[in-house]
Design an enzyme around this catalytic site. Structure first.
Site, PDB file in Angstrom:
ATOM      1  N   GLU A 122     -57.472  64.120  -0.254  1.00 23.04           N
ATOM      2  CA  GLU A 122     -58.287  64.740   0.785  1.00 23.04           C
ATOM      3  C   GLU A 122     -58.224  66.260   0.658  1.00 23.04           C
ATOM      4  O   GLU A 122     -57.168  66.818   0.375  1.00 23.04           O
ATOM      5  CB  GLU A 122     -57.799  64.309   2.166  1.00 23.04           C
ATOM      6  CG  GLU A 122     -58.786  64.548   3.283  1.00 23.04           C
ATOM      7  CD  GLU A 122     -58.390  63.820   4.569  1.00 23.04           C
ATOM      8  OE1 GLU A 122     -58.326  64.499   5.610  1.00 23.04           O
ATOM      9  OE2 GLU A 122     -58.121  62.602   4.517  1.00 23.04           O
ATOM     10  N   ASP A 124     -59.538  69.396   3.088  1.00 20.89           N
ATOM     11  CA  ASP A 124     -60.053  69.570   4.451  1.00 20.89           C
ATOM     12  C   ASP A 124     -60.375  71.010   4.815  1.00 20.89           C
ATOM     13  O   ASP A 124     -59.563  71.917   4.575  1.00 20.89           O
ATOM     14  CB  ASP A 124     -59.013  69.105   5.489  1.00 20.89           C
ATOM     15  CG  ASP A 124     -58.698  67.630   5.393  1.00 20.89           C
ATOM     16  OD1 ASP A 124     -59.536  66.876   4.887  1.00 20.89           O
ATOM     17  OD2 ASP A 124     -57.607  67.245   5.831  1.00 20.89           O
ATOM     18  N   GLU A 126     -61.063  72.169   8.589  1.00 19.32           N
ATOM     19  CA  GLU A 126     -61.119  71.699   9.968  1.00 19.32           C
ATOM     20  C   GLU A 126     -61.261  72.900  10.891  1.00 19.32           C
ATOM     21  O   GLU A 126     -60.476  73.847  10.811  1.00 19.32           O
ATOM     22  CB  GLU A 126     -59.861  70.904  10.313  1.00 19.32           C
ATOM     23  CG  GLU A 126     -59.766  69.599   9.534  1.00 19.32           C
ATOM     24  CD  GLU A 126     -58.423  68.913   9.689  1.00 19.32           C
ATOM     25  OE1 GLU A 126     -58.409  67.689   9.873  1.00 19.32           O
ATOM     26  OE2 GLU A 126     -57.396  69.616   9.613  1.00 19.32           O
ATOM     27  N   ASN A 141     -56.463  72.202   4.492  1.00 17.84           N
ATOM     28  CA  ASN A 141     -55.395  71.263   4.177  1.00 17.84           C
ATOM     29  C   ASN A 141     -55.723  70.529   2.883  1.00 17.84           C
ATOM     30  O   ASN A 141     -56.897  70.368   2.525  1.00 17.84           O
ATOM     31  CB  ASN A 141     -55.213  70.255   5.319  1.00 17.84           C
ATOM     32  CG  ASN A 141     -53.796  69.713   5.407  1.00 17.84           C
ATOM     33  OD1 ASN A 141     -52.989  69.898   4.491  1.00 17.84           O
ATOM     34  ND2 ASN A 141     -53.486  69.038   6.493  1.00 17.84           N
ATOM     35  N   THR A 149     -47.506  64.479   3.646  1.00 20.08           N
ATOM     36  CA  THR A 149     -47.114  65.866   3.929  1.00 20.08           C
ATOM     37  C   THR A 149     -48.346  66.749   4.020  1.00 20.08           C
ATOM     38  O   THR A 149     -49.108  66.882   3.061  1.00 20.08           O
ATOM     39  CB  THR A 149     -46.188  66.401   2.823  1.00 20.08           C
ATOM     40  OG1 THR A 149     -45.019  65.606   2.762  1.00 20.08           O
ATOM     41  CG2 THR A 149     -45.799  67.843   3.122  1.00 20.08           C
ATOM     42  N   GLY A 150     -48.563  67.344   5.181  1.00 20.85           N
ATOM     43  CA  GLY A 150     -49.686  68.246   5.344  1.00 20.85           C
ATOM     44  C   GLY A 150     -49.381  69.607   4.751  1.00 20.85           C
ATOM     45  O   GLY A 150     -48.248  70.096   4.827  1.00 20.85           O
ATOM     46  N   TRP A 216     -53.848  66.717  19.221  1.00 20.68           N
ATOM     47  CA  TRP A 216     -53.171  67.689  18.356  1.00 20.68           C
ATOM     48  C   TRP A 216     -53.917  68.995  18.121  1.00 20.68           C
ATOM     49  O   TRP A 216     -53.302  70.005  17.765  1.00 20.68           O
ATOM     50  CB  TRP A 216     -52.915  67.062  16.978  1.00 20.68           C
ATOM     51  CG  TRP A 216     -54.184  66.771  16.228  1.00 20.68           C
ATOM     52  CD1 TRP A 216     -54.949  65.647  16.323  1.00 20.68           C
ATOM     53  CD2 TRP A 216     -54.856  67.624  15.291  1.00 20.68           C
ATOM     54  NE1 TRP A 216     -56.064  65.745  15.514  1.00 20.68           N
ATOM     55  CE2 TRP A 216     -56.022  66.942  14.867  1.00 20.68           C
ATOM     56  CE3 TRP A 216     -54.579  68.888  14.777  1.00 20.68           C
ATOM     57  CZ2 TRP A 216     -56.919  67.481  13.945  1.00 20.68           C
ATOM     58  CZ3 TRP A 216     -55.477  69.437  13.865  1.00 20.68           C
ATOM     59  CH2 TRP A 216     -56.631  68.735  13.455  1.00 20.68           C
ATOM     60  N   GLY A 220     -51.236  71.975  19.641  1.00 19.96           N
ATOM     61  CA  GLY A 220     -50.472  70.737  19.524  1.00 19.96           C
ATOM     62  C   GLY A 220     -50.795  69.712  20.591  1.00 19.96           C
ATOM     63  O   GLY A 220     -49.969  68.864  20.913  1.00 19.96           O
ATOM     64  N   ARG A 300     -40.173  73.231  10.394  1.00 21.01           N
ATOM     65  CA  ARG A 300     -40.801  71.940  10.108  1.00 21.01           C
ATOM     66  C   ARG A 300     -40.202  71.286   8.870  1.00 21.01           C
ATOM     67  O   ARG A 300     -39.997  70.082   8.830  1.00 21.01           O
ATOM     68  CB  ARG A 300     -42.306  72.152   9.924  1.00 21.01           C
ATOM     69  CG  ARG A 300     -43.079  70.911   9.520  1.00 21.01           C
ATOM     70  CD  ARG A 300     -44.536  71.275   9.294  1.00 21.01           C
ATOM     71  NE  ARG A 300     -45.296  70.187   8.711  1.00 21.01           N
ATOM     72  CZ  ARG A 300     -46.521  70.309   8.215  1.00 21.01           C
ATOM     73  NH1 ARG A 300     -47.119  71.495   8.251  1.00 21.01           N
ATOM     74  NH2 ARG A 300     -47.153  69.279   7.701  1.00 21.01           N
TER      75      ARG A 300
END
Length: 309
Positions: A122, A124, A126, A141, A149-150, A216, A220, A300
């Site tokens: 993918e 992205d 967004e 992304n 894992t992003g 999200w 968030g 993270r």
């Protein structure tokens, strides 16, 4: 004389108010860059895409050269390209919904989750709606081989994306992935070294969607979609898809130079690497407008992804 301090107070108050109101109205002199979007032919929405979901919320305009996608209480909406591509240049001019759009997501992305549900790739773009204080946010992304894992990076805009159409583009070839806004590169994901293990490598379809990302999208999930301000409508035009069309029933793929205005986005010299002008522009965008990168998020990741080191 007591009136003078009062007037002075009012003037200072107005200055402060103006400062607050304009703090997110960014006025930058943008770098000069080659206009890649001028090199390709626009495609017809009705001939190049099919309805992905939310059919009643999709409207074709100007004989299929323009479309609107809407999100309301009943559904979001989206389009999917009729062809799958193995590398190419993909672009759309998008005008985002105005007003209070917290929780709203407008996505322009490549994916093959329909063909490879457990090992999908993918790429992205967004566009994330805002609360009352903060502008729309651009999030990029990359996923590969089903790895969850992003690899997000987030940017503010240097313009108001709700006032007119702006170009959002993805260049994907064997050398790198480049994300561009109004032809200015904002991110490059190279296919070399430690990046290669996370590089999308299977044919993908192009999708354009609007949907409810309340869980999200804005801080968030702190600010969900408020349908009192809906419906939320995104307008799209100047769609471009130029690349190698993949046919699952035939080996290899079709890369016709004729369909690419004699410019091959897969291996052409103008697309193998960024020019010095583009590198300077990308550095400008990242220094001034990027406010989050997964490579900086040590809270993270206990161990940062390999390409971050």
């Amino acid at each position: 004389m007591a009136i003078l301090p009062h007037i002075l107070f009012l003037c200072l108050s107005l200055i402060c108010m103006t400062s607050v109101v304009s703090s997110h109205s960014r006025h930058y002199t943008t770098p000069s860059v080659p206009r890649l979007t001028d090199l390709f032919t626009h495609v017809s929405v009705d001939k190049s895409f099919s309805n992905f979901f939310g059919g009643p919320n999709i409207k074709l305009i100007n004989n299929g050269s323009m479309t609107t996608l809407a999100l309301d209480k009943t559904s979001g909406s989206g389009l999917a390209s009729r062809n799958k591509y193995y590398y190419g240049f993909f672009s759309a001019a998008i005008k985002l919904p105005a007003g209070l759009t917290s929780g709203v997501v407008v996505a322009f992305y490549l994916s093959n989750a329909d063909m490879y549900p457990h090992s999908h790739d993918e790429i992205d773009i967004e566009l994330l709606g805002h609360d009352k204080r903060i502008d729309w946010v651009l999030q990029t992304n990359v996923y590969a081989n089903g790895v969850s894992t992003g690899r997000e990076e987030k940017f503010y805009f240097w313009f108001d994306p709700t006032q007119q159409h702006h170009y959002y583009s993805i260049l994907w070839n064997s050398h790198h992935i480049v994300f561009l806004v109004d032809n200015i590169p904002v991110r490059e994901f190279p296919n070399n070294g430690k990046f290669s293990t996370a590089y999308p490598s299977k044919p993908m379809s192009l999708y354009v969607t609007i949907w409810d990302g309340s869980q999200w999208a804005t801080h968030g999930g702190k600010y969900p979609v408020n349908y009192k301000y809906g419906p939320f409508v995104a307008s799209l035009t100047d769609m471009e898809m130029a690349g190698c069309i993949s046919n699952p029933t035939q080996p290899g793929s079709s890369c016709s130079n004729a369909s690419l205005s004699s410019i091959n986005p897969v291996e052409g010299p103008d697309f193998v690497k960024l020019s010095n002008q583009q590198i300077t522009a990308m550095d400008w965008a990242r220094r001034k407008l990027m406010f989050y990168s997964y490579c900086k998020d040590t809270s993270r990741f206990k161990v940062l992804p390999p390409e971050c080191k």
